[in-house]
Design a protein around this motif. Structure first.
Motif, PDB file in Angstrom:
ATOM      1  N   LEU A 111      -0.401 -17.671  -5.811  1.00 14.62           N
ATOM      2  CA  LEU A 111      -1.598 -17.233  -5.093  1.00 14.62           C
ATOM      3  C   LEU A 111      -2.739 -18.193  -5.383  1.00 14.62           C
ATOM      4  O   LEU A 111      -2.805 -18.769  -6.463  1.00 14.62           O
ATOM      5  N   ASN A 112      -3.623 -18.334  -4.425  1.00 13.54           N
ATOM      6  CA  ASN A 112      -4.821 -19.128  -4.641  1.00 13.54           C
ATOM      7  C   ASN A 112      -5.977 -18.259  -5.095  1.00 13.54           C
ATOM      8  O   ASN A 112      -6.990 -18.756  -5.543  1.00 13.54           O
ATOM      9  N   LYS A 113      -5.836 -16.971  -4.952  1.00 16.84           N
ATOM     10  CA  LYS A 113      -6.903 -16.033  -5.275  1.00 16.84           C
ATOM     11  C   LYS A 113      -6.397 -15.002  -6.276  1.00 16.84           C
ATOM     12  O   LYS A 113      -5.203 -14.837  -6.466  1.00 16.84           O
ATOM     13  N   MET A 114      -7.322 -14.295  -6.858  1.00 19.31           N
ATOM     14  CA  MET A 114      -6.955 -13.176  -7.721  1.00 19.31           C
ATOM     15  C   MET A 114      -6.602 -11.975  -6.855  1.00 19.31           C
ATOM     16  O   MET A 114      -7.096 -11.830  -5.738  1.00 19.31           O
ATOM     17  N   MET A 115      -5.754 -11.128  -7.405  1.00 14.76           N
ATOM     18  CA  MET A 115      -5.332  -9.910  -6.724  1.00 14.76           C
ATOM     19  C   MET A 115      -5.561  -8.726  -7.662  1.00 14.76           C
ATOM     20  O   MET A 115      -5.514  -8.878  -8.882  1.00 14.76           O
ATOM     21  N   VAL A 116      -5.778  -7.554  -7.066  1.00 13.76           N
ATOM     22  CA  VAL A 116      -5.916  -6.322  -7.836  1.00 13.76           C
ATOM     23  C   VAL A 116      -5.003  -5.276  -7.218  1.00 13.76           C
ATOM     24  O   VAL A 116      -4.972  -5.111  -5.999  1.00 13.76           O
ATOM     25  N   LEU A 117      -4.276  -4.574  -8.075  1.00 16.20           N
ATOM     26  CA  LEU A 117      -3.432  -3.467  -7.646  1.00 16.20           C
ATOM     27  C   LEU A 117      -4.097  -2.180  -8.114  1.00 16.20           C
ATOM     28  O   LEU A 117      -4.418  -2.032  -9.302  1.00 16.20           O
ATOM     29  N   VAL A 118      -4.330  -1.256  -7.175  1.00 13.75           N
ATOM     30  CA  VAL A 118      -5.019  -0.010  -7.500  1.00 13.75           C
ATOM     31  C   VAL A 118      -4.370   1.145  -6.752  1.00 13.75           C
ATOM     32  O   VAL A 118      -3.838   0.972  -5.657  1.00 13.75           O
ATOM     33  N   SER A 119      -4.401   2.309  -7.382  1.00 18.75           N
ATOM     34  CA  SER A 119      -3.889   3.531  -6.768  1.00 18.75           C
ATOM     35  C   SER A 119      -4.955   4.611  -6.888  1.00 18.75           C
ATOM     36  O   SER A 119      -5.839   4.532  -7.738  1.00 18.75           O
ATOM     37  N   ALA A 120      -4.843   5.633  -6.060  1.00 16.80           N
ATOM     38  CA  ALA A 120      -5.742   6.787  -6.152  1.00 16.80           C
ATOM     39  C   ALA A 120      -5.001   8.018  -6.657  1.00 16.80           C
ATOM     40  O   ALA A 120      -5.600   9.052  -6.898  1.00 16.80           O
ATOM     41  N   GLU A 121      -3.683   7.911  -6.791  1.00 15.93           N
ATOM     42  CA  GLU A 121      -2.871   9.080  -7.111  1.00 15.93           C
ATOM     43  C   GLU A 121      -2.944   9.438  -8.592  1.00 15.93           C
ATOM     44  O   GLU A 121      -3.152   8.580  -9.444  1.00 15.93           O
ATOM     45  N   CYS A 122      -2.772  10.721  -8.870  1.00 12.81           N
ATOM     46  CA  CYS A 122      -2.725  11.250 -10.236  1.00 12.81           C
ATOM     47  C   CYS A 122      -1.489  12.126 -10.364  1.00 12.81           C
ATOM     48  O   CYS A 122      -1.212  12.945  -9.478  1.00 12.81           O
ATOM     49  N   SER A 123      -0.767  11.966 -11.450  1.00  8.98           N
ATOM     50  CA  SER A 123       0.504  12.677 -11.621  1.00  8.98           C
ATOM     51  C   SER A 123       0.338  14.187 -11.705  1.00  8.98           C
ATOM     52  O   SER A 123       1.282  14.922 -11.422  1.00  8.98           O
TER      53      SER A 123
END
Length: 133
Positions: free
Chosen positions: A3-15
């Motif tokens: 990748l040339n850029k930074m990436m972020v992985l995010v979720s809204a779910e809660c177990s």
């Protein structure tokens, strides 16, 4: 994954929430991301601490974007977000404590060749599995 850029992985779910509550939270996060990042995100399926979550992978321009996403994650009571730098190094960022934990190099393989039993955490985007070592 180069990748040339930074990436972020995010979720809204809660177990501890039911499926419909998590679906509503995911829709809310998708709307927020869509308004903020337009075409620079993809849907993903993540596994974190043994729980599978609908997630989003977002391309960010700089650390300010990471801060905005971390604030949204904190607002949604998320324990962490995953940050991937342009050198394939992955980190977990914990908004509540502002701690940054390096978790290794991000690798990928075709989903058909991926053995999920060997990984506590991973992300699936399309037909590709992403994991850290």
């Amino acid at each position: 994954m180069k990748l040339n850029k930074m990436m972020v992985l995010v979720s809204a779910e809660c177990s501890d929430l039911c499926d419909s509550e998590n679906a509503d939270r995911t829709a809310e996060l998708r709307h927020w991301i869509g308004n903020s990042y337009r075409h620079r995100f993809s849907s993903a399926l993540g596994k974190y601490n043994g729980n599978t979550e609908n997630s989003f992978l977002i391309q960010v321009d700089d650390f300010r974007d990471i801060g905005y996403i971390a604030d949204k994650a904190s607002e949604m009571n998320q324990e962490s977000i995953l940050i991937l730098d342009a050198r394939d190094k992955a980190f977990l960022y914990y908004p509540a404590t502002k701690a940054l934990e390096p978790i290794g190099i991000m690798l990928s393989c075709p989903l058909s060749a991926f053995n999920a039993e060997h990984h506590k955490s991973y992300t699936i985007i399309g037909e590709t599995a992403y994991y850290t070592i």
